[in-house]
Scaffold this motif. Sequence first.
Motif, short mmCIF file in Angstrom:
data_model
loop_
_atom_site.label_atom_id
_atom_site.label_comp_id
_atom_site.label_asym_id
_atom_site.label_seq_id
_atom_site.Cartn_x
_atom_site.Cartn_y
_atom_site.Cartn_z
N SER A 131 38.40 2.01 38.24
CA SER A 131 38.74 2.45 39.21
C SER A 131 39.04 1.56 40.42
O SER A 131 38.31 0.78 40.39
CB SER A 131 38.09 3.71 39.79
OG SER A 131 36.90 3.38 40.40
N PHE A 132 39.95 1.59 41.16
CA PHE A 132 40.43 0.73 42.36
C PHE A 132 40.00 1.43 43.83
O PHE A 132 40.35 2.66 43.88
CB PHE A 132 41.72 0.46 42.43
CG PHE A 132 42.42 -0.01 41.01
CD1 PHE A 132 42.15 -1.68 40.89
CD2 PHE A 132 42.81 0.35 39.89
CE1 PHE A 132 42.63 -2.26 39.69
CE2 PHE A 132 43.19 -0.20 38.69
CZ PHE A 132 43.05 -1.55 38.74
N THR A 133 39.67 0.85 44.43
CA THR A 133 39.08 1.14 45.79
C THR A 133 39.53 0.11 46.83
O THR A 133 39.38 -1.18 46.54
CB THR A 133 37.67 1.48 46.00
OG1 THR A 133 36.78 0.17 45.65
CG2 THR A 133 37.25 2.63 45.05
N PRO A 134 40.09 0.40 48.16
CA PRO A 134 40.49 -0.59 48.83
C PRO A 134 39.17 -1.00 49.81
O PRO A 134 37.85 -0.32 49.98
CB PRO A 134 41.21 0.29 50.03
CG PRO A 134 40.77 1.94 49.86
CD PRO A 134 40.42 1.93 48.40
N ASP A 135 39.11 -2.40 50.12
CA ASP A 135 37.87 -2.81 50.81
C ASP A 135 38.15 -3.23 52.36
O ASP A 135 38.44 -4.22 52.68
CB ASP A 135 37.73 -4.29 50.00
CG ASP A 135 36.03 -4.66 50.36
OD1 ASP A 135 35.34 -3.97 51.23
OD2 ASP A 135 35.90 -5.81 50.38
N GLY A 136 38.38 -2.18 53.22
CA GLY A 136 38.76 -2.22 54.36
C GLY A 136 40.17 -2.96 54.56
O GLY A 136 41.15 -2.56 54.05
N HIS A 137 40.05 -4.12 55.05
CA HIS A 137 41.12 -5.02 55.43
C HIS A 137 41.20 -6.09 54.45
O HIS A 137 42.08 -6.85 54.51
CB HIS A 137 41.36 -5.67 56.93
CG HIS A 137 41.19 -4.27 58.06
ND1 HIS A 137 42.72 -3.58 58.10
CD2 HIS A 137 40.61 -4.06 58.93
CE1 HIS A 137 42.25 -2.92 59.17
NE2 HIS A 137 41.28 -3.08 59.78
N GLY A 138 40.28 -6.21 53.68
CA GLY A 138 40.07 -7.32 52.49
C GLY A 138 41.05 -6.86 51.06
O GLY A 138 41.86 -5.89 51.30
N PRO A 139 40.53 -7.54 50.01
CA PRO A 139 41.31 -7.20 48.92
C PRO A 139 41.08 -6.07 48.17
O PRO A 139 39.94 -5.53 48.60
CB PRO A 139 40.87 -8.59 48.14
CG PRO A 139 39.62 -8.89 48.46
CD PRO A 139 39.57 -8.64 49.89
N LEU A 140 41.77 -5.63 47.32
CA LEU A 140 41.62 -4.40 46.69
C LEU A 140 40.35 -4.73 45.71
O LEU A 140 40.25 -6.06 45.62
CB LEU A 140 42.87 -4.02 45.70
CG LEU A 140 42.83 -2.71 44.94
CD1 LEU A 140 43.06 -1.53 45.94
CD2 LEU A 140 43.93 -2.78 44.23
N ARG A 141 39.76 -3.75 45.41
CA ARG A 141 38.53 -3.92 44.58
C ARG A 141 38.44 -2.99 43.22
O ARG A 141 39.04 -1.84 43.46
CB ARG A 141 37.25 -3.81 45.49
CG ARG A 141 36.73 -5.15 46.03
CD ARG A 141 35.50 -4.67 46.72
NE ARG A 141 35.32 -6.02 47.73
CZ ARG A 141 34.49 -6.93 47.14
NH1 ARG A 141 33.92 -6.86 45.92
NH2 ARG A 141 34.09 -8.06 47.82
N VAL A 142 38.05 -3.41 42.15
CA VAL A 142 37.97 -2.65 40.71
C VAL A 142 36.55 -2.47 40.52
O VAL A 142 35.85 -3.34 40.63
CB VAL A 142 38.75 -3.43 40.00
CG1 VAL A 142 38.06 -4.60 39.41
CG2 VAL A 142 38.75 -2.36 38.62
N SER A 143 36.41 -1.29 40.22
CA SER A 143 34.76 -0.84 39.66
C SER A 143 34.85 -0.35 38.02
O SER A 143 36.01 0.15 37.70
CB SER A 143 34.45 0.40 40.71
OG SER A 143 33.11 0.96 40.17
N PHE A 144 33.97 -1.06 37.60
CA PHE A 144 34.05 -0.50 36.09
C PHE A 144 32.52 -0.78 35.69
O PHE A 144 31.59 -1.45 36.00
CB PHE A 144 34.81 -1.60 35.42
CG PHE A 144 34.36 -2.87 35.64
CD1 PHE A 144 33.64 -3.64 34.48
CD2 PHE A 144 34.93 -3.72 36.53
CE1 PHE A 144 33.15 -4.93 34.63
CE2 PHE A 144 34.35 -5.20 36.59
CZ PHE A 144 33.51 -5.69 35.67
N PRO A 145 32.11 -0.03 34.33
CA PRO A 145 30.87 0.10 34.11
C PRO A 145 30.63 -1.36 33.11
O PRO A 145 31.47 -1.92 32.31
CB PRO A 145 31.06 1.21 32.94
CG PRO A 145 32.23 1.29 32.39
CD PRO A 145 33.16 0.95 33.40
N CYS A 146 29.40 -2.01 33.46
CA CYS A 146 28.86 -3.03 32.39
C CYS A 146 28.83 -2.64 31.07
O CYS A 146 28.26 -1.52 30.80
CB CYS A 146 27.75 -3.38 33.04
SG CYS A 146 26.36 -4.64 31.94
N PRO A 147 29.26 -3.25 30.10
CA PRO A 147 29.38 -3.07 28.72
C PRO A 147 27.97 -2.91 28.19
O PRO A 147 27.74 -2.58 27.12
CB PRO A 147 30.20 -4.06 27.98
CG PRO A 147 30.13 -5.07 29.06
CD PRO A 147 29.95 -4.63 30.47
#
Length: 297
Positions: free
Chosen positions: A252-268
């Motif tokens: 899933s993607f989440t904004p990081d304030g005024h910084g870059p977009l971030r992606v969250s994913f499960p550790c395999p």
Amino acid sequence: MANGGPVEHGYPHLETVRAAITALYRRLSYDTIQTFSASVLPADVAFCDTDDLHLGAQRVARELVRHYRLPDARMIVGFREMTHAANVELAAGPEYFVELNDRFRTHRRDIGAALAHEIMHVYLHRLDLAFPGTRENEILTDTATTYLGAGWLLLDAYREDAASSQKLGYLTPEEFGYVLAKRALVFHEDPSVWFTSPQAYEAYTRGMAQARRDEQQPPLTAAGWAGRRRYARDRRHAQDRAGPAHPEVPYSFTPDGHGPLRVSFPCPTCHQRIRVPVKGRVRARCGLCRTVLECDT
């Protein structure tokens, strides 16, 4: 215990299994889990028909207590008629009473499998680690037994043909195979050489394929072409709306304030979620299980 009845297959409990692996790492720590790098060996829990029933069961129980590092736990093993495979009284200790189904009087090769599960209940009780609900807690117990080196016995107790069937534990054969494969990938172990049941080997093979798929999900660089293409499309849309584009994708993607977009994913490896910036090639290290991951975000 499925005894002659239908055996459930597939991955109906997969999310709970993954949550159980995460809980183990959080409660035990990476360093403690590493101390379980050696599985219980077949010779240590072997039980032949000429062995004395009660003395043999006590011997196998002591070996599993040693494997789980429960030095002051004493297991008193008995047999009685019951619906389930086994039962253990979870008191303050140091003595714990384990009752096995009378069926094991004549199916002694599977006594180690039943004891592995019940003694893990003692281990988790002492850790104060539990899931809410009986079924979820039993799935946690099966998962912990397998991930910490004794659950191959439970999978090997699975046998099925046109006339009869037997399976111990709450996980499906494929789920046992999956957890066993996750362990094998961490410790570079090949448990398949210990199986006496051909059905157990087949379930382990299918579980390994599922575990490998965990390592091939975007944004990991090992992801396949189709997954990478969908990830790129979801990333383009993420500038306007946060969250996963499809409910079936693990990231899933989440904004990081005024910084870059971030992606969250499960550790395999441990399935704890990892969050990294979306900026191309990134090397991430899971803070829970210390797995280093090559990502293309």
